[in-house]
Motif scaffolding. Structure first.
Motif, mmCIF file in Angstrom:
data_model
loop_
_atom_site.group_PDB
_atom_site.id
_atom_site.type_symbol
_atom_site.label_atom_id
_atom_site.label_comp_id
_atom_site.label_asym_id
_atom_site.label_seq_id
_atom_site.Cartn_x
_atom_site.Cartn_y
_atom_site.Cartn_z
ATOM 1 N N PRO A 96 -13.701 10.326 -7.431
ATOM 2 C CA PRO A 96 -12.456 9.855 -8.052
ATOM 3 C C PRO A 96 -12.058 8.439 -7.649
ATOM 4 N N GLY A 97 -12.254 8.084 -6.391
ATOM 5 C CA GLY A 97 -11.842 6.766 -5.924
ATOM 6 C C GLY A 97 -12.671 6.330 -4.739
ATOM 7 N N ALA A 98 -12.178 5.324 -4.039
ATOM 8 C CA ALA A 98 -12.853 4.815 -2.849
ATOM 9 C C ALA A 98 -11.790 4.397 -1.848
ATOM 10 N N LEU A 99 -12.102 4.558 -0.566
ATOM 11 C CA LEU A 99 -11.183 4.166 0.496
ATOM 12 C C LEU A 99 -11.813 3.058 1.318
ATOM 13 N N VAL A 100 -11.194 1.890 1.313
ATOM 14 C CA VAL A 100 -11.623 0.770 2.143
ATOM 15 C C VAL A 100 -10.761 0.755 3.401
ATOM 16 N N THR A 101 -11.409 0.726 4.547
ATOM 17 C CA THR A 101 -10.710 0.670 5.830
ATOM 18 C C THR A 101 -11.047 -0.641 6.519
ATOM 19 N N ALA A 102 -10.034 -1.301 7.074
ATOM 20 C CA ALA A 102 -10.260 -2.598 7.713
ATOM 21 C C ALA A 102 -9.411 -2.712 8.971
ATOM 22 N N GLY A 103 -9.902 -3.495 9.914
ATOM 23 C CA GLY A 103 -9.163 -3.746 11.147
ATOM 24 C C GLY A 103 -9.543 -5.089 11.719
ATOM 25 N N SER A 104 -8.621 -5.704 12.453
ATOM 26 C CA SER A 104 -8.885 -7.019 13.027
ATOM 27 C C SER A 104 -8.235 -7.134 14.398
ATOM 28 N N ASP A 105 -8.930 -7.819 15.295
ATOM 29 C CA ASP A 105 -8.361 -8.144 16.601
ATOM 30 C C ASP A 105 -7.714 -9.523 16.584
ATOM 31 N N ARG A 106 -7.805 -10.227 15.466
ATOM 32 C CA ARG A 106 -7.318 -11.605 15.382
ATOM 33 C C ARG A 106 -6.116 -11.750 14.450
ATOM 34 N N LEU A 107 -5.911 -10.754 13.592
ATOM 35 C CA LEU A 107 -4.799 -10.782 12.650
ATOM 36 C C LEU A 107 -3.924 -9.563 12.858
ATOM 37 N N SER A 108 -2.618 -9.721 12.647
ATOM 38 C CA SER A 108 -1.738 -8.558 12.704
ATOM 39 C C SER A 108 -2.036 -7.648 11.524
ATOM 40 N N ARG A 109 -1.628 -6.395 11.623
ATOM 41 C CA ARG A 109 -1.875 -5.459 10.523
ATOM 42 C C ARG A 109 -1.163 -5.908 9.254
ATOM 43 N N ASP A 110 0.068 -6.421 9.404
ATOM 44 C CA ASP A 110 0.809 -6.884 8.222
ATOM 45 C C ASP A 110 0.094 -8.055 7.561
ATOM 46 N N LYS A 111 -0.367 -9.005 8.369
ATOM 47 C CA LYS A 111 -1.065 -10.164 7.812
ATOM 48 C C LYS A 111 -2.372 -9.739 7.154
ATOM 49 N N LEU A 112 -3.098 -8.846 7.820
ATOM 50 C CA LEU A 112 -4.357 -8.375 7.248
ATOM 51 C C LEU A 112 -4.106 -7.645 5.933
ATOM 52 N N GLY A 113 -3.074 -6.828 5.893
ATOM 53 C CA GLY A 113 -2.748 -6.126 4.656
ATOM 54 C C GLY A 113 -2.451 -7.083 3.514
ATOM 55 N N ASP A 114 -1.733 -8.174 3.825
ATOM 56 C CA ASP A 114 -1.435 -9.166 2.787
ATOM 57 C C ASP A 114 -2.713 -9.838 2.285
ATOM 58 N N LEU A 115 -3.599 -10.184 3.207
ATOM 59 C CA LEU A 115 -4.818 -10.898 2.827
ATOM 60 C C LEU A 115 -5.799 -10.023 2.056
ATOM 61 N N LEU A 116 -5.727 -8.710 2.284
ATOM 62 C CA LEU A 116 -6.621 -7.790 1.569
ATOM 63 C C LEU A 116 -5.958 -7.150 0.364
#
Length: 210
Positions: free
Chosen positions: A135-155
């Motif tokens: 039905p769909g796909a789940l992309v998971t991402a994490g960074s030690d250099r960006l905050s979660r909020d910033k990473l969420g915005d960029l992705l």
């Protein structure tokens, strides 16, 4: 935000078809997409997208998704001009775990984050043609250099119909979850000689869950 996908196989083709990202592909695949479009078959429906397609990325983008097979990564990176990802985020959706340092060495001006894709069965039987069986796909991402909020915005360009985005606490957390998930599936597929799709069916599914 501008997005490009390196490697237009099953995963890369799925992401490009759903987001309209620029496709960075081999000449054979690029010619197929330019001639016939990028076809996605899903849930009994066929859609054809016509994303920009290049054999080498020269123009700068904000986000690069890397979706080639891990053994081909070194050669595939020759299709990316370093200036094209200056200041960009690079999200690898590769098999394996040992590619972050290679990406950081090859693309020093970019911010490389950890990533994985799951809950999806997708393949490309021929260039420019992608079949999705889940039905769909789940992309998971994490960074030690960006905050979660910033990473969420960029992705955020990846948050489209058919793709979900989850953010991990750290790169290590994302890679550990990926390793734990793949360890079971890799062992099961080798032991049985079956595909992941077949293993989801009973009675094998119950054995995997337990």
């Amino acid at each position: 935000m501008t997005v490009a996908v390196l490697g237009i196989g099953g995963v890369g083709g799925l992401v490009a078809a759903r987001t309209g990202a620029t496709c960075v592909a081999s000449e054979r695949t690029a010619n197929a997409i330019e001639d016939e479009g990028l076809t996605l078959v899903h849930d009994g429906l066929t859609s054809v997208a016509h994303p920009p397609t290049v054999v080498r990325l020269e123009e700068r983008v904000d986000l690069l998704v890397v979706a080639v097979k891990a053994p081909a990564l070194g050669t595939a990176l020759e299709r990316i001009a370093p200036d094209a990802v200056d200041g960009a985020v690079v999200l690898p959706l590769l098999n394996g775990l040992e590619h972050l340092e290679l990406l950081r060495e090859a693309l020093p001006a970019a911010t490389v984050v950890a990533g994985s894709i799951g809950r999806v069965e997708v393949f490309s039987p021929e260039p420019g043609f992608v079949v999705q069986r889940t039905p769909g796909a789940l992309v998971t991402a994490g960074s030690d250099r960006l905050s979660r909020d910033k990473l969420g915005d960029l992705l955020s360009p990846l948050v489209v119909d058919g793709i979900e985005l989850a953010l991990g606490e750290s790169e290590r957390a994302v890679l550990w979850e990926k390793a734990a998930r793949l360890a079971v599936l890799a062992a099961a597929t080798v032991a049985t000689g079956e595909t992941v799709g077949a293993l989801r069916a009973e009675p094998t599914r119950t054995r995997l869950v337990n």
